[in-house]
Scaffold this active site. Sequence first.
Site, short mmCIF file in Angstrom:
data_model
loop_
_atom_site.label_atom_id
_atom_site.label_comp_id
_atom_site.label_asym_id
_atom_site.label_seq_id
_atom_site.Cartn_x
_atom_site.Cartn_y
_atom_site.Cartn_z
N ASP A 1 31.46 35.22 43.48
CA ASP A 1 32.60 34.19 43.41
C ASP A 1 32.41 33.48 42.14
OD1 ASP A 1 30.50 32.84 44.28
OD2 ASP A 1 31.72 31.89 45.82
N GLU A 2 31.88 33.84 41.33
CA GLU A 2 31.34 32.97 40.13
C GLU A 2 31.21 33.96 38.68
OE1 GLU A 2 27.91 30.74 40.83
OE2 GLU A 2 29.03 29.38 41.99
N ASP B 1 34.80 29.25 39.36
CA ASP B 1 34.14 29.14 40.68
C ASP B 1 35.35 29.51 41.48
OD1 ASP B 1 32.85 28.92 42.79
OD2 ASP B 1 32.21 26.78 42.45
#
Length: 400
Positions: free
Chosen positions: A105-106, A10
């Site tokens: 973003d993961e 993350d």
Amino acid sequence: MGPFRTLYIDMNSFFASVEQQLDPAIRGRPVAITAMENEKGCCVAASYEAKAYGVRTGTSVPEARRLCPEITFRASRHRVYVRHNLRVAAILDRYAELERIRSVDEFQIALSGDVTDLDGARALVTEMKHAVATEVGECLRFSAGIGPNHLLAKIAGKLEKPNGFQHLGPDNMPDRIAHLALDDLPGISRAMAGRLHAAGIRDILSLCRLDPRHARVIWRSVEGERFVRSLQGEPIPLVTTQRGGFGNSKVLAPQYRAPAEAYLVSRWLIEKAASRLRRDGRVAASFNLHLSPYGRKTWARAIRCAPTQDTLEFMRMNRALWRQAWPYIRGRHLAAIGVHLGNVDMLEARTGDLLMPIGPGEQTAGERASAAADFINQRFGQGTIRFGVNQPHPGFFERG
């Protein structure tokens, strides 16, 4: 082999961190990313320096300025963030098997061999963090979590921010997450938390000890059983969902809220949705329009049609629905609009039509023309060819 099968990464305050990486003058300073370039918008992301002052996602620009007078605002540039996402993904994939890019973003990574135990996974994460900082930028940091399945790895990745590393497994579950509220877990909404409370499940420990068959009843779906089994550490894989439709919606900027301007924005949304429909090789058998006027309930209607991927067919349906909506929206400004192409199926599964005539899985003349426009727009830039007059309304996901 150790107990861990999934690594979840993350990125920390990703959008703000990218902006800080690109502009050294704002490194170490409070930064907020806004969806609109004016004082009426809100923050869609914030750096950790801004979060320390209470600025969060959803904080209005005036409130953020009040909380943190020294804050720097930057308009969102999603395409820039996507490019950084791909650079990070390429690095991660060098070190282990990148299973999924879960969002901008993961990332989800499969673990095997020596990195399935705690020490091996920790060493892997340390290498990845160093590589991202060296090759993409020192401002780009991430928190990592490992677990026997994707759910526990994701929860672990949220436990220590920023730049953390945590694990969830047989040695520390469920006590390690006992302090969390039910709706802190990914996939449990407030409504689902309410259902669990009504069933007597009021804390994480009770949820982890729940009979998975009872969870299926509470969720009213097999997903409840899958969720609880995942919490209990079983290696439950992600299920690929079947696409239900293609749509776009837009909260309108002030200059586009009059019905005449909003109608042109709807045409632009249709072009985008229909292009994605064709890119996936699909056809849609329904068109839905929803309009949200200020001071009145949302107006929504749908039209069924023969399965198609022809942009002009969807434009004709859109025009017909706007005419139906006119008595309801006349004299009012619209807060938001949306279009949806539903009842989708694969083009190759469409039967032929002797009257047109086309064979099974073949495109009509209009669909071939639409596909040709896609090709030209992809090569020379979006908007090179338009299907009549429209009004582009780029926002958070189109900038950069």
